[in-house]
Design a protein around this motif. Structure first.
Motif, mmCIF file in Angstrom:
data_model
loop_
_atom_site.group_PDB
_atom_site.id
_atom_site.type_symbol
_atom_site.label_atom_id
_atom_site.label_comp_id
_atom_site.label_asym_id
_atom_site.label_seq_id
_atom_site.Cartn_x
_atom_site.Cartn_y
_atom_site.Cartn_z
ATOM 1 N N ALA A 97 0.652 -0.813 -0.277
ATOM 2 C CA ALA A 97 0.243 0.451 0.010
ATOM 3 C C ALA A 97 0.816 1.503 0.133
ATOM 4 O O ALA A 97 0.347 2.379 0.377
ATOM 5 C CB ALA A 97 -1.067 -0.337 1.240
ATOM 6 N N GLY A 98 2.034 0.911 -0.378
ATOM 7 C CA GLY A 98 2.914 2.033 0.227
ATOM 8 C C GLY A 98 4.099 2.713 1.062
ATOM 9 O O GLY A 98 4.834 3.633 0.976
ATOM 10 N N SER A 179 -6.024 13.597 11.289
ATOM 11 C CA SER A 179 -5.729 11.972 11.090
ATOM 12 C C SER A 179 -4.500 11.517 12.121
ATOM 13 O O SER A 179 -3.938 12.610 12.211
ATOM 14 C CB SER A 179 -5.131 11.768 9.576
ATOM 15 O OG SER A 179 -4.498 12.676 9.762
ATOM 16 N N THR A 181 -0.318 10.387 12.717
ATOM 17 C CA THR A 181 0.603 8.934 11.686
ATOM 18 C C THR A 181 1.467 9.094 12.754
ATOM 19 O O THR A 181 2.317 9.971 12.571
ATOM 20 C CB THR A 181 0.800 9.169 9.802
ATOM 21 O OG1 THR A 181 -0.583 9.625 9.132
ATOM 22 C CG2 THR A 181 1.725 8.438 9.499
ATOM 23 N N ASP A 196 0.455 10.599 3.635
ATOM 24 C CA ASP A 196 -1.185 10.629 3.599
ATOM 25 C C ASP A 196 -2.337 10.092 3.400
ATOM 26 O O ASP A 196 -2.340 8.769 3.033
ATOM 27 C CB ASP A 196 -1.109 11.308 1.206
ATOM 28 C CG ASP A 196 -2.501 11.762 0.987
ATOM 29 O OD1 ASP A 196 -3.855 11.265 1.824
ATOM 30 O OD2 ASP A 196 -3.234 12.438 0.385
ATOM 31 N N SER A 198 -5.722 9.705 4.236
ATOM 32 C CA SER A 198 -6.966 9.521 3.223
ATOM 33 C C SER A 198 -6.345 8.284 1.639
ATOM 34 O O SER A 198 -6.753 7.357 1.588
ATOM 35 C CB SER A 198 -6.850 10.558 2.767
ATOM 36 O OG SER A 198 -7.762 11.501 3.699
ATOM 37 N N ASP A 199 -5.091 8.660 1.509
ATOM 38 C CA ASP A 199 -4.863 8.172 0.005
ATOM 39 C C ASP A 199 -4.004 6.928 1.123
ATOM 40 O O ASP A 199 -4.327 5.604 0.729
ATOM 41 C CB ASP A 199 -3.609 8.455 0.081
ATOM 42 C CG ASP A 199 -3.073 7.858 -1.533
ATOM 43 O OD1 ASP A 199 -3.733 7.258 -2.293
ATOM 44 O OD2 ASP A 199 -1.489 7.276 -1.643
ATOM 45 N N ALA A 200 -3.812 6.586 2.241
ATOM 46 C CA ALA A 200 -2.984 5.829 2.536
ATOM 47 C C ALA A 200 -4.030 4.624 3.090
ATOM 48 O O ALA A 200 -3.703 3.261 2.785
ATOM 49 C CB ALA A 200 -1.797 5.989 3.431
ATOM 50 N N ALA A 202 -6.596 4.515 1.497
ATOM 51 C CA ALA A 202 -7.636 3.972 0.404
ATOM 52 C C ALA A 202 -6.680 2.508 -0.369
ATOM 53 O O ALA A 202 -7.508 1.885 -0.538
ATOM 54 C CB ALA A 202 -7.552 4.448 -0.559
ATOM 55 N N ARG A 203 -5.702 2.786 -0.258
ATOM 56 C CA ARG A 203 -4.349 1.577 -0.451
ATOM 57 C C ARG A 203 -4.358 0.398 0.362
ATOM 58 O O ARG A 203 -5.143 -0.889 -0.184
ATOM 59 C CB ARG A 203 -3.307 1.850 -1.044
ATOM 60 C CG ARG A 203 -3.240 3.549 -2.162
ATOM 61 C CD ARG A 203 -1.358 3.691 -1.975
ATOM 62 N NE ARG A 203 -1.347 4.860 -2.917
ATOM 63 C CZ ARG A 203 -0.511 4.302 -3.222
ATOM 64 N NH1 ARG A 203 -0.037 3.241 -3.798
ATOM 65 N NH2 ARG A 203 -0.401 5.536 -4.716
ATOM 66 N N THR A 204 -4.832 0.423 1.615
ATOM 67 C CA THR A 204 -4.579 -0.606 2.575
ATOM 68 C C THR A 204 -6.007 -1.571 2.091
ATOM 69 O O THR A 204 -5.539 -2.469 2.092
ATOM 70 C CB THR A 204 -4.780 0.238 3.659
ATOM 71 O OG1 THR A 204 -3.215 0.815 3.931
ATOM 72 C CG2 THR A 204 -4.621 -1.335 4.457
#
Length: 610
Positions: A97-98, A179, A181, A196, A198-200, A202-204
């Motif tokens: 997921a990056g 958020s 982190t 990011d 929100s991006d993390a 979605a990727r997860t």
């Protein structure tokens, strides 16, 4: 608050894992690996040993509701009060997921009204023994000590107290999102890029959903099976393919007792049977990765096979105790595991059974694995008559455990099967020699491990004690399910080791006396053994009874579908390390078996009607 083991939910990134309590506190997290020293260890002590709590301000309260988002490992906890409602999403993004290094991301979302939220971030490194210095650098907070740096990025106002903890408060209204982190890096490296959130997220979600969708099980218990499989997948250390038995250490098998062990390593037995569950439900990549791990871990010395290794193949796992009070006062707290030096002959059977299953499910043959297989079976044939410590890792004298001998038979039997199919190279006369050994093992077990008076197999030669591992005799094919000795053994285990609700103890621990395992004290009913009883009952034709027991076991899962190692039959409280691979794979295997039998019955019925 008095915690229970089932009050914790599990999140992870296939490198490490965190345990999140119902009140929003992360109380256990080892970084950067499953077996690394913990940065939060309140689960084995108190808040002074490190925690990170995000929850509504004011008196401590548990979440009103929590669940995993669909088929993912993203945990959602909700609090509903008169002021409003809020949810917290907790997750650890996998590398896919990056996330270049381990991260723990916590997102606060307002649902209704406006609720004040408090965050207390208090990392304590080295299992709570080291308080890092927390300071601000370029608008970011960092906690450093020794080789570890923890970076905290957030848009929530934060206040550092005495350089030792971070406290923040914010009121979150409906539709608002905050958020936080935490990112791990080696302390000598530059700061990581801000995440990011929100991006993390979605990727997860995408990584887990895609993986779960590949499950081939379509029976009536799919939801429970997929949740178990996701959890099992999360216990695989992705960089190496090694599989931990559980992501925790020293959660007690008896509250206040001393049966507390470190499970953050790769047992050949546990890993093998975990892969069996994954293969039976459509997952092959994990088997390939584990096979490569096995080759690396055992390389150069298969004649001295260890029963467990570190997650990247480490051989030395010295056991020591930590100065922690333990979960609800259950000491000692151990790290490392002295059982690594034990002799457990059954592991040959589990490993070779899994290699056989991988071949049958289409995992491409490998010359190196075939060579290792031959060396393992020859090593086993040279020592199968010796006593060992057995599947339960007794800390008493070695014995001729029946389960160990049965699994030695399995190793030889599956080797012959592969050789006869052409999948395993065999020299002149090898198959005949192996067949003679298979017959010798079978004959010895039936003669020395069976009590003719009570019509049951026993825990070890010369003993009258029972052992739940005997339930595996029909499942591995040592004897057919309709054999009177099999039925007698199942009846004996039900009578002497099972509770009225069907929960099964491994063996009699004899209370405060020193039992066959060399340890004092009691333990709970072993969840995997209860699933073995499900399988045994189903195989001998008592499918309705097996199904009823299986559904009772499903009811013992936590509110988020997790199982620990054991259950207190009186209270239903979870015991032992959690989440436990053994318990979850038992759930999967039983669900698959029940579905297979249902389909066979349906085909027979259609055939009769035709």
């Amino acid at each position: 608050m008095t915690r229970r083991i089932e009050d914790y939910a599990h999140i992870g990134d296939m490198r490490s894992a965190a345990q999140v309590a119902r009140d929003g506190s992360v109380d256990m997290l080892c970084l950067p690996r499953f077996d690394s020293p913990a940065v939060f260890t309140a689960m084995l002590g108190g808040e002074e040993h490190g925690h990170w709590r995000i929850a509504p301000s004011g008196p401590r309260r548990e979440a009103t509701r929590r669940r995993y988002l669909d088929d993912t490992l993203v945990l959602e906890s909700e609090w509903h009060t008169r002021q409003g409602a809020v949810r917290v999403l907790d997750f650890m993004p996998p590398a896919d997921a990056g996330a270049a290094t381990p991260q723990l991301i916590r997102i606060i979302e307002g649902i209704s009204g406006a609720m004040p939220i408090t965050s207390t971030w208090a990392p304590r490194l080295a299992y709570g023994r080291v308080t890092p210095w927390i300071c601000e650098e370029s608008g970011r907070l960092v906690a450093r000590a020794g080789e570890t740096a923890l970076w905290l990025d957030t848009d929530l106002p934060q206040h550092v107290r005495d350089g030792q903890l971070v406290h923040g408060e914010v009121t979150v209204a409906a539709g608002e999102r905050v958020s936080m982190t935490m990112t791990w890096t080696p302390s000598h490296e530059p700061p990581p890029p801000p995440a990011d959130a929100s991006d993390a997220l979605a990727r997860t979600q995408a990584v887990w959903s895609k993986w779960a969708a590949a499950c081939t099980y379509t029976g009536p218990y799919r939801s429970a099976v997929v949740r178990a499989l996701i959890t099992l997948k999360s216990l695989i250390y992705a960089p190496s393919g090694g599989i931990v038995a559980a992501p925790t250490t020293s959660l007690p098998e008896e509250i206040g007792g001393g049966r507390n062990w470190d499970y953050r390593f790769t047992w050949l037995r546990d890993a093998s049977v975990t892969l069996s569950s994954l293969l039976r439900t459509g997952y092959r990549d994990e088997a390939r990765a584990w096979r490569e791990w096995l080759l690396r871990a055992v390389a150069g010395d298969p004649e001295n096979l260890q029963i467990m290794y570190g997650i990247t193949g480490e051989r030395d796992l010295p056991e020591r105790t930590l100065p922690l009070p333990g979960f609800r006062g259950s000491a000692p707290v151990r790290i490392g595991n002295g059982a690594a030096t034990q002799v457990q002959l059954d592991v040959y059977g589990e490993v070779i059974e899994t290699l056989t299953l991988a071949h049958e499910y289409g995992v491409a043959p490998c010359r190196a694995t075939a060579a290792l297989h031959i060396r393992l079976i020859e090593s086993l044939l040279a020592k199968w008559r010796e006593p060992d410590e057995g599947i339960w890792e007794v800390r008493g004298p070695r014995r001729h455990f029946v389960h160990s001998k049965v699994m030695a038979w399995v190793a030889v039997d599956r080797t012959i099967r592969l050789a006869e199919s052409g999948a395993l190279p065999a020299g002149p006369g090898d198959v005949e020699r192996w067949a003679r050994a298979r017959e010798a093992i079978h004959r010895e077990v039936c003669e020395q491990g069976f009590d003719t008076e009570r019509n049951t197999f026993t825990q070890h030669y010369g003993s009258r004690d029972l052992d739940a591992s005997l339930l595996l005799i029909p499942k591995v094919g040592f004897l057919p399910p309709d054999d009177k000795r099999v039925i007698g053994t199942i009846d004996a285990v039900q009578r002497d080791l099972a509770t009225s609700s069907g929960l099964v103890y491994r063996y009699d621990t004899h209370g405060t006396q020193i039992g066959a395992d060399g340890l004092a004290g009691d333990e709970g009913a072993f969840i995997l053994c209860s699933f073995w009883l499900v399988d045994s009952l189903a195989l001998i034709g008592r499918v309705e009874e097996a199904t009823a027991l299986f559904e009772r076991l499903l009811g013992l899962r936590s509110d988020v579908g997790l199982l620990s190692e054991e259950i207190d039959p009186t209270t239903g409280t979870h015991l032992g390390n959690s989440p436990q691979a053994f318990s979850l794979l038992g759930l999967v295997e039983s669900a698959v078996l029940l579905e297979d039998l249902r389909q066979v019955e349906a085909k027979d019925l259609l055939g009769a009607l035709a």
